[in-house]
Motif scaffolding. Structure first.
Motif, PDB file in Angstrom:
ATOM      1  N   MET A   1       0.819  -1.181   0.000  1.00 27.33           N
ATOM      2  CA  MET A   1       0.000   0.000   0.000  1.00 27.33           C
ATOM      3  C   MET A   1       0.875   1.262   0.000  1.00 27.33           C
ATOM      4  O   MET A   1       0.558   2.208  -0.698  1.00 27.33           O
ATOM      5  CB  MET A   1      -0.906  -0.041   1.230  1.00 27.33           C
ATOM      6  N   PHE A   2       1.931   1.248   0.790  1.00 28.02           N
ATOM      7  CA  PHE A   2       2.837   2.388   0.824  1.00 28.02           C
ATOM      8  C   PHE A   2       3.533   2.553  -0.521  1.00 28.02           C
ATOM      9  O   PHE A   2       3.853   3.670  -0.930  1.00 28.02           O
ATOM     10  CB  PHE A   2       3.851   2.225   1.958  1.00 28.02           C
ATOM     11  N   ASP A   3       3.760   1.425  -1.225  1.00 29.43           N
ATOM     12  CA  ASP A   3       4.378   1.468  -2.542  1.00 29.43           C
ATOM     13  C   ASP A   3       3.489   2.238  -3.522  1.00 29.43           C
ATOM     14  O   ASP A   3       3.982   3.032  -4.323  1.00 29.43           O
ATOM     15  CB  ASP A   3       4.643   0.048  -3.042  1.00 29.43           C
ATOM     16  N   PHE A   5       1.406   4.552  -2.660  1.00 28.18           N
ATOM     17  CA  PHE A   5       1.490   5.940  -2.215  1.00 28.18           C
ATOM     18  C   PHE A   5       2.690   6.623  -2.863  1.00 28.18           C
ATOM     19  O   PHE A   5       2.592   7.756  -3.349  1.00 28.18           O
ATOM     20  CB  PHE A   5       1.600   5.997  -0.696  1.00 28.18           C
ATOM     21  N   LEU A   6       3.813   5.943  -2.890  1.00 25.45           N
ATOM     22  CA  LEU A   6       5.020   6.522  -3.483  1.00 25.45           C
ATOM     23  C   LEU A   6       4.921   6.604  -5.001  1.00 25.45           C
ATOM     24  O   LEU A   6       5.374   7.569  -5.613  1.00 25.45           O
ATOM     25  CB  LEU A   6       6.243   5.711  -3.071  1.00 25.45           C
ATOM     26  N   GLN A   7       4.339   5.578  -5.619  1.00 28.57           N
ATOM     27  CA  GLN A   7       4.202   5.585  -7.079  1.00 28.57           C
ATOM     28  C   GLN A   7       3.255   6.685  -7.550  1.00 28.57           C
ATOM     29  O   GLN A   7       3.454   7.264  -8.612  1.00 28.57           O
ATOM     30  CB  GLN A   7       3.682   4.239  -7.573  1.00 28.57           C
ATOM     31  N   THR A  10       4.493  11.528  -4.198  1.00 26.04           N
ATOM     32  CA  THR A  10       4.416  11.863  -2.778  1.00 26.04           C
ATOM     33  C   THR A  10       3.736  13.202  -2.529  1.00 26.04           C
ATOM     34  O   THR A  10       3.025  13.354  -1.542  1.00 26.04           O
ATOM     35  CB  THR A  10       5.820  11.867  -2.142  1.00 26.04           C
ATOM     36  N   SER A  14       0.231  13.162  -0.570  1.00 22.04           N
ATOM     37  CA  SER A  14       0.257  13.820   0.742  1.00 22.04           C
ATOM     38  C   SER A  14      -0.822  14.890   0.845  1.00 22.04           C
ATOM     39  O   SER A  14      -1.494  15.010   1.875  1.00 22.04           O
ATOM     40  CB  SER A  14       1.627  14.451   0.991  1.00 22.04           C
ATOM     41  N   THR A  17      -4.073  13.158   1.288  1.00 21.72           N
ATOM     42  CA  THR A  17      -4.193  12.615   2.634  1.00 21.72           C
ATOM     43  C   THR A  17      -4.536  13.709   3.635  1.00 21.72           C
ATOM     44  O   THR A  17      -5.364  13.504   4.537  1.00 21.72           O
ATOM     45  CB  THR A  17      -2.898  11.889   3.038  1.00 21.72           C
ATOM     46  N   SER A  81      -3.359   8.268  -8.191  1.00 26.51           N
ATOM     47  CA  SER A  81      -3.868   9.363  -7.364  1.00 26.51           C
ATOM     48  C   SER A  81      -5.342   9.646  -7.659  1.00 26.51           C
ATOM     49  O   SER A  81      -6.096  10.030  -6.763  1.00 26.51           O
ATOM     50  CB  SER A  81      -3.040  10.636  -7.575  1.00 26.51           C
ATOM     51  N   TYR A  84      -7.358   7.179  -5.673  1.00 21.59           N
ATOM     52  CA  TYR A  84      -7.345   7.595  -4.266  1.00 21.59           C
ATOM     53  C   TYR A  84      -8.313   8.757  -4.038  1.00 21.59           C
ATOM     54  O   TYR A  84      -9.078   8.766  -3.075  1.00 21.59           O
ATOM     55  CB  TYR A  84      -5.911   7.967  -3.882  1.00 21.59           C
TER      56      TYR A  84
END
Length: 103
Positions: A1-3, A5-7, A10, A14, A17, A81, A84
């Motif tokens: 999941m964090f991967d 977020f980075l892809q 950021t 961010s 979020t 994104s 998200y």
């Protein structure tokens, strides 16, 4: 999941979020703002995605012949994104429906 977020990038992830946290806070303290914050999330991401597509089009124009797999990979990453943001907007709609008075 964090991967993911980075892809997704950021900066934009961010920002989205932080807007999600504002949405959850508004659901608690300012219920009238829930839908507006959800729309702000969509607008923020669409502006960011259009900026990214514009930059990608400039690069393709400068380079010339770009493989289709490279373009498809860039589109896939740009939609992270957006997904998200759509999830956050859907959450704002659900929160708004739950807050409405019953008939």
């Amino acid at each position: 999941m964090f991967d993911l977020f980075l892809q997704g990038g950021t900066w934009i992830m961010s920002i989205l979020t932080v807007e999600l946290i504002c949405l959850l806070f508004a659901a608690w303290k300012a219920p009238a703002w829930v839908r507006e914050i959800g729309l702000l999330v969509l607008v923020t991401d669409l502006i960011w995605q259009l900026k990214g597509m514009f930059n990608a089009a400039e690069v393709v124009q400068q380079v010339g012949d770009v493989p289709l797999t490279l373009v498809a990979g860039g589109l896939k990453v740009s939609f992270i994104s957006l997904i998200y943001a759509l999830l956050i907007y859907a959450a704002s709609l659900v929160i708004r429906m739950l807050q409405k008075p019953r008939i």
